[in-house]
Design a protein around this motif. Structure first.
Motif, PDB file in Angstrom:
ATOM      1  N   PHE A 374       0.777  -1.182   0.033  1.00 36.04           N
ATOM      2  CA  PHE A 374      -0.002  -0.062   0.040  1.00 36.04           C
ATOM      3  C   PHE A 374       0.745   1.163   0.110  1.00 36.04           C
ATOM      4  O   PHE A 374       1.985   1.224   0.859  1.00 36.04           O
ATOM      5  CB  PHE A 374      -0.795  -0.098   1.408  1.00 36.04           C
ATOM      6  N   TRP A 375       0.612   2.293  -0.840  1.00 37.01           N
ATOM      7  CA  TRP A 375       1.114   3.594  -0.856  1.00 37.01           C
ATOM      8  C   TRP A 375      -0.020   4.547  -0.773  1.00 37.01           C
ATOM      9  O   TRP A 375       0.345   5.793  -0.463  1.00 37.01           O
ATOM     10  CB  TRP A 375       2.122   3.674  -2.119  1.00 37.01           C
ATOM     11  N   ALA A 376      -1.072   4.176  -1.453  1.00 37.59           N
ATOM     12  CA  ALA A 376      -1.884   5.355  -1.730  1.00 37.59           C
ATOM     13  C   ALA A 376      -2.745   5.637  -0.370  1.00 37.59           C
ATOM     14  O   ALA A 376      -2.853   4.577   0.418  1.00 37.59           O
ATOM     15  CB  ALA A 376      -3.000   4.791  -2.961  1.00 37.59           C
ATOM     16  N   SER A 377      -3.308   6.825  -0.092  1.00 34.23           N
ATOM     17  CA  SER A 377      -4.006   7.265   0.987  1.00 34.23           C
ATOM     18  C   SER A 377      -5.556   6.618   1.042  1.00 34.23           C
ATOM     19  O   SER A 377      -6.034   6.896   0.013  1.00 34.23           O
ATOM     20  CB  SER A 377      -3.693   8.564   1.606  1.00 34.23           C
ATOM     21  N   ARG A 384     -18.276   4.809   4.010  1.00 31.86           N
ATOM     22  CA  ARG A 384     -17.489   3.764   3.960  1.00 31.86           C
ATOM     23  C   ARG A 384     -16.057   4.274   3.981  1.00 31.86           C
ATOM     24  O   ARG A 384     -15.798   5.392   3.411  1.00 31.86           O
ATOM     25  CB  ARG A 384     -17.739   2.924   2.716  1.00 31.86           C
ATOM     26  N   ILE A 385     -15.096   3.196   4.293  1.00 29.62           N
ATOM     27  CA  ILE A 385     -13.686   3.345   3.911  1.00 29.62           C
ATOM     28  C   ILE A 385     -13.138   2.804   2.862  1.00 29.62           C
ATOM     29  O   ILE A 385     -13.484   1.617   2.812  1.00 29.62           O
ATOM     30  CB  ILE A 385     -12.843   3.142   5.212  1.00 29.62           C
ATOM     31  N   TYR A 386     -12.349   3.312   1.841  1.00 28.12           N
ATOM     32  CA  TYR A 386     -11.863   2.674   0.822  1.00 28.12           C
ATOM     33  C   TYR A 386     -10.381   2.545   0.963  1.00 28.12           C
ATOM     34  O   TYR A 386      -9.548   3.757   0.998  1.00 28.12           O
ATOM     35  CB  TYR A 386     -11.970   3.307  -0.532  1.00 28.12           C
ATOM     36  N   PHE A 387      -9.743   1.398   1.083  1.00 35.70           N
ATOM     37  CA  PHE A 387      -8.405   1.185   1.048  1.00 35.70           C
ATOM     38  C   PHE A 387      -7.736   0.822  -0.223  1.00 35.70           C
ATOM     39  O   PHE A 387      -8.322  -0.191  -0.719  1.00 35.70           O
ATOM     40  CB  PHE A 387      -7.815   0.192   2.015  1.00 35.70           C
ATOM     41  N   PHE A 388      -6.857   1.282  -0.716  1.00 36.05           N
ATOM     42  CA  PHE A 388      -6.257   1.030  -2.260  1.00 36.05           C
ATOM     43  C   PHE A 388      -4.951   0.403  -2.084  1.00 36.05           C
ATOM     44  O   PHE A 388      -3.838   1.011  -1.858  1.00 36.05           O
ATOM     45  CB  PHE A 388      -5.935   2.280  -2.882  1.00 36.05           C
ATOM     46  N   ASP A 389      -4.685  -0.844  -2.576  1.00 36.11           N
ATOM     47  CA  ASP A 389      -3.431  -1.648  -2.750  1.00 36.11           C
ATOM     48  C   ASP A 389      -2.913  -1.270  -3.944  1.00 36.11           C
ATOM     49  O   ASP A 389      -3.724  -0.824  -4.985  1.00 36.11           O
ATOM     50  CB  ASP A 389      -3.741  -3.261  -2.876  1.00 36.11           C
ATOM     51  N   ARG A 390      -1.694  -1.365  -4.023  1.00 35.08           N
ATOM     52  CA  ARG A 390      -0.644  -1.112  -5.140  1.00 35.08           C
ATOM     53  C   ARG A 390      -1.195  -2.040  -6.419  1.00 35.08           C
ATOM     54  O   ARG A 390      -0.726  -1.634  -7.491  1.00 35.08           O
ATOM     55  CB  ARG A 390       0.790  -1.277  -4.987  1.00 35.08           C
ATOM     56  N   SER A 391      -1.668  -2.934  -6.291  1.00 28.17           N
ATOM     57  CA  SER A 391      -2.194  -3.924  -7.275  1.00 28.17           C
ATOM     58  C   SER A 391      -3.433  -3.501  -7.942  1.00 28.17           C
ATOM     59  O   SER A 391      -4.153  -4.085  -8.572  1.00 28.17           O
ATOM     60  CB  SER A 391      -2.295  -5.572  -6.777  1.00 28.17           C
ATOM     61  N   SER A 392      -3.965  -2.394  -7.427  1.00 27.27           N
ATOM     62  CA  SER A 392      -5.290  -1.656  -7.846  1.00 27.27           C
ATOM     63  C   SER A 392      -6.417  -2.463  -7.523  1.00 27.27           C
ATOM     64  O   SER A 392      -7.181  -2.563  -8.064  1.00 27.27           O
ATOM     65  CB  SER A 392      -5.457  -1.690  -9.664  1.00 27.27           C
TER      66      SER A 392
END
Length: 440
Positions: A374-377, A384-392
């Protein structure tokens, strides 16, 4: 004179209009508040390449800036580059103090792209300036990583040490440029500008010099400039920071909360006067997380080596010092920013461990593995909370003191930038394309 009832009705209408406007606009990195919160509604929970994709548009070049949105138009910055020859790259690498894998270019073109929010059609692709022999950058970074700011028909685009420009959103013409903010990064730009009244405030923390500066938003000329005053490590690579500041209300007055290498500073946004500073108390550099603020505290992720999350109480008087009320040392991200929602603080480590803490005490409510890199905030939108993995891959959860996952969604490419939500649309940028996700 208005009656109290009429005044209250007008006040409520004004509040509603402001909320409506906010839900149709995503003006800067981490949104209107700078803390990752959106008023947008009717956002999708699940999606994929064949599900809830309204449009998908490829963007020329490479950039990790988050899209900004206003008046039905999406804006992104990007850059194209001509790779240096093997011989030239070898020579330039020898002069570098950086042992990281680098991209070395002969030239770079810095660009602004606008798209129609409804269709994804590219409306303009404008080169704002070029650079011969640009600095080397980390292979994971881009020449267009800082997120622009949009306000009142003007787009302020920052490309780190290469320059900042103001673009007229109607004509796409450059109104002014400033290319004097030169620092040496060797890993590429990262800090995004912020807007305070009539000035743009920018971090310039390189290996050669470190300062914070404000530019007049009408002209691009320097309004104030303040050097970092804290004692730093001797190693050049440990003097860098890619963080973005936040203007927070501290004891009834605005302060620029500004994380740098080794120290977090607070400044007067009107004058640049340093108000206080705090040593992280351990190694902290190449930090990029934006602070969040609430409950009379500011929350700072200290960055590389061993990232700590500090809950800091700013001083309330001139003769007082800032106080670390509590700190967390487990699974704190080096790169992405935390989210403060009510009494809970949420974040995800670089290696994919999500955490929920009590924002007032630091007590842990839960941890959960949700991915691998993870890099994106993260953002908080539509409840809702959205978490973004580097693998999209995006993990969607319900905020609360228990971990409740709603969906896991996959797109193609790599994702290092955050998302941009407005009513009915969620914009996600990957290395392959810019996506607009909608419920169907």
């Amino acid at each position: 004179m208005l009656s109290p009832r009429v005044f209250s009705a007008l006040l409520l209408l004004s509040t509603f209009c402001n909320q409506l406007q906010a839900s149709e606009t995503w003006p800067e990195w981490r949104g209107p508040s700078g803390q990752g919160h959106a008023d947008a509604a009717n956002l999708p929970v699940s999606w994929g390449e064949d599900e809830n994709v309204a449009w998908k548009t490829e963007i020329v070049g490479r950039g990790w800036s988050t899209p900004v949105i206003a008046d039905g138009v999406v804006w992104v910055t990007t850059a194209t580059h001509v790779p240096a020859s093997k011989e030239e790259a070898k020579i330039r690498r020898k002069t570098s103090t950086n042992s990281m894998p680098l991209t070395i270019s002969d030239s770079a073109s810095f660009r602004v792209v606008s798209l129609d929010l409804a269709s994804g059609k590219i409306l303009s692709d404008t080169e704002v300036f070029t650079e011969i022999d640009p600095q080397m950058i980390h292979v994971d970074n881009s020449y267009a990583t800082p997120t622009p700011i949009i306000e009142d028909g003007r787009l302020y685009c920052h490309y780190g040490p290469y320059g900042i420009v103001c673009v007229d959103t109607a004509t796409h013409k450059v109104l002014w440029e400033n290319r004097t903010l030169r620092v040496k990064h060797e890993n590429g730009p990262g800090s995004s500008p912020i807007l305070w009244n009539d000035v743009l405030i920018i971090h310039c923390d390189g290996i050669d010099q470190q300062y914070i500066v404000a530019l007049n938003k009408q002209t691009g000329k320097e309004a104030w400039k303040t050097a970092r005053s804290g004692k730093m490590h001797d190693e050049p690579q440990m003097k860098k920071s890619y963080a973005t500041s936040l203007v927070a209300d501290v004891n009834g007055a605005p302060q620029v909360i500004s994380p740098a290498a080794d120290w977090v500073y607070a400044y007067d946004p009107d004058t640049g006067k340093e108000l206080w500073k705090l040593d992280y108390g351990q190694l902290g550099f190449s930090n990029s997380a934006r602070p969040v603020a609430g409950h009379g505290l500011v929350y700072i992720c200290t960055g590389y080596a061993k990232s700590h999350l500090l809950a800091i109480k700013p001083p309330s008087a001139k003769d007082e010092n800032p106080e670390v009320v509590w700190k967390s040392t487990k699974q704190v991200p080096n790169v992405s920013s935390p989210l403060l929602i009510g009494d809970e603080l949420y974040f995800v480590s670089d290696n994919g461990i999500a955490t929920c803490l009590d924002a007032k005490t630091g007590e842990s409510h839960w941890t959960a593995r949700i991915g691998s890199r993870f890099w994106a905030s993260p953002i908080y939108a539509d409840g809702r909370i959205y978490f973004f993995d580097r693998s999209s891959t995006t993990t969607v959860i319900t905020p609360g003191r228990e971990f409740k996952k709603l969906a896991t969604n996959k797109l193609t490419g790599e994702q290092l930038s955050g998302a941009a939500p407005v009513d009915g649309s969620l914009l996600i940028r990957t290395s392959d394309a810019l996506y607009c996700l909608k419920n169907k």
